[in-house]
Design a protein around this motif. Structure first.
Motif, PDB file in Angstrom:
ATOM      1  N   SER A  76       0.861  -1.179   0.000  1.00 25.01           N
ATOM      2  CA  SER A  76       0.000   0.000   0.000  1.00 25.01           C
ATOM      3  C   SER A  76       0.893   1.223   0.000  1.00 25.01           C
ATOM      4  N   ARG A  77       0.332   2.369  -0.266  1.00 28.00           N
ATOM      5  CA  ARG A  77       1.121   3.582  -0.299  1.00 28.00           C
ATOM      6  C   ARG A  77       1.363   4.141   1.100  1.00 28.00           C
ATOM      7  N   THR A 285      -5.190   1.807  -2.855  1.00 22.69           N
ATOM      8  CA  THR A 285      -4.465   0.779  -2.104  1.00 22.69           C
ATOM      9  C   THR A 285      -3.483   0.032  -2.998  1.00 22.69           C
ATOM     10  N   ASN A 289       1.722  -0.546  -6.758  1.00 25.17           N
ATOM     11  CA  ASN A 289       2.213  -1.643  -5.908  1.00 25.17           C
ATOM     12  C   ASN A 289       3.499  -2.243  -6.486  1.00 25.17           C
TER      13      ASN A 289
END
Length: 402
Positions: A76-77, A285, A289
């Motif tokens: 996730s960031r 989310t 990634n």
């Protein structure tokens, strides 16, 4: 009942009918070829609407994904990861831009572009709150979210999904005069596909994109190029805008950016434009990634060589030369496109686009129809000339009624 029939019957019973796929059930694929559950081989002349520009199972992309799968796939960031900075840096460089905002799907990227343009309009241009307007083109296809279908002219995509999101003005595609008239003091962006894919691979008149660039610069309006289908090598250039020497203010990318392995999309622009964001104002989310970044990084590396763009240009010239010979013979009314991308309008006397697609499927070639009478041809850029010619031979046979 065959394996194909069983699979289709199960899908029809247990999945929403939001697609009308051809009656083929793919089990494996490699390069430009797919094999169904009964062992029949098909030449893929659609390439996942350009998501598979580099072919099925491209070894470089699969190896990049496998290596990353063993390390880390998602953070996730909320945290940094060691592939993110390289992905953003290298994609920005490929685009000649400064910043990247990664998302997952093309529609998410378009939504992000819309939000970005509005925020830029309020924070930088000084448009009064709630008054931002974005000009779009008729017959566009930018996705299927509620906001995006609000500015669609396709009744099938739009009907029964209201109420619709305001703030958009629709003008005819390719009409600079109409575009100029639509741009007001509150216009923050013009959002266009450099080539309209879903509409039938419509190429705008010569000089149109350059005119849009000049107009938007004069009016202090962002030029947003949706290159989700047209970008990343499909037309013989990295971006379709390059055919007119145009650099927009913002690229919207997707499909081929994920190499047909994972969904990856991005908005790429300047620090002035993407710099309007502050933490918490937008996010995803899964956007950016580690797995997505690893695959997309390899895509960027492959595009830097120019070999895929050159291949699309050379094979595309051959494709359009051969397709052009079909016009005027009674079966094909028109052919449009650039690079390895073509829209072929079938004469009504020879069947609908769907019927021609089904006949081609029976001969081992997979394409897809759009708007009733048009078939789209967009094979992976790795297709061989021999396979491309074989596929065109099947089209000729179908049109000849053989």
């Amino acid at each position: 009942m065959s394996a194909t029939e069983r699979a289709i019957a199960s899908a029809e019973a247990h999945s929403a009918h939001n697609y009308h796929p051809l009656p083929v059930v793919v089990a494996t694929a490699d390069g430009a070829w797919m094999t169904d559950v009964e062992g029949r081989r098909f030449l893929d002349m659609l390439a996942g609407y350009s998501a598979l520009n580099f072919g099925h199972g491209n070894r470089r992309l699969i190896d990049a994904a496998k290596a990353q799968l063993e390390r880390v796939t998602l953070t996730s960031r909320a945290f940094h990861h060691d592939r993110f900075a390289d992905f953003c840096t290298q994609l920005a460089e490929l685009c000649g831009m400064e910043m990247v905002l990664p998302m997952n799907t093309g529609a998410e990227a378009v939504e992000t572009a819309v939000k970005t343009a509005r925020k830029w309009g309020y924070k930088v241009k000084g448009v009064p709150p709630g008054q931002a307007k974005i000009v779009v083109a008729a017959n566009n296809f930018h996705g299927r979210t509620t906001t995006i279908i609000s500015f669609s002219t396709d009744a099938e995509a739009r009907a029964d999904f209201g109420p619709y999101t305001p703030g958009f003005e629709i003008v005819p595609y390719g009409d600079l005069t109409a575009l100029q008239a639509a741009c007001s003091a509150n216009t923050v962006a013009v959002l266009l596909e450099p080539i309209q894919g879903e509409a039938g691979v419509l190429v705008p008149p010569a000089g149109y994109l350059a005119g849009v660039r000049e107009l938007t610069r004069e009016r202090n309006v962002l030029f947003i190029a949706d290159e989700i289908q047209s970008g990343l090598g499909r037309t013989g250039r990295t971006f379709a805008c390059e055919h007119e020497g145009v650099v927009p203010d913002m690229y919207v990318l997707g499909k081929a950016l994920g190499g047909g392995v994972v969904p990856v999309s991005a908005v790429v622009s300047s620090s002035e434009v993407l710099g309007v964001y502050r933490p918490g104002e937008h996010g995803s989310t899964f956007g950016g990634n580690p797995l997505a970044c690893a695959v997309a990084l390899e895509v960027v590396t492959m595009l830097r060589t120019g070999e895929f763009q050159q291949r699309a240009s050379e094979l595309g010239d051959h494709l359009h030369q051969e397709l052009g010979l079909l016009v005027g013979g009674g079966a094909v009314e028109a052919v449009r496109g650039r690079g390895l991308w073509a829209g072929v309008d079938i004469a009504p006397s020879h069947g609908t686009g769907r019927e021609i697609s089904e006949k081609l499927m029976d001969r081992g070639v997979l394409v897809k129809d759009t708007h009733g009478s048009t078939i789209r041809i967009a094979p992976p850029l790795v297709i061989s000339k021999e396979d491309l010619d074989w596929g065109l031979d099947q089209l000729r046979s179908v049109l000849a009624g053989q």
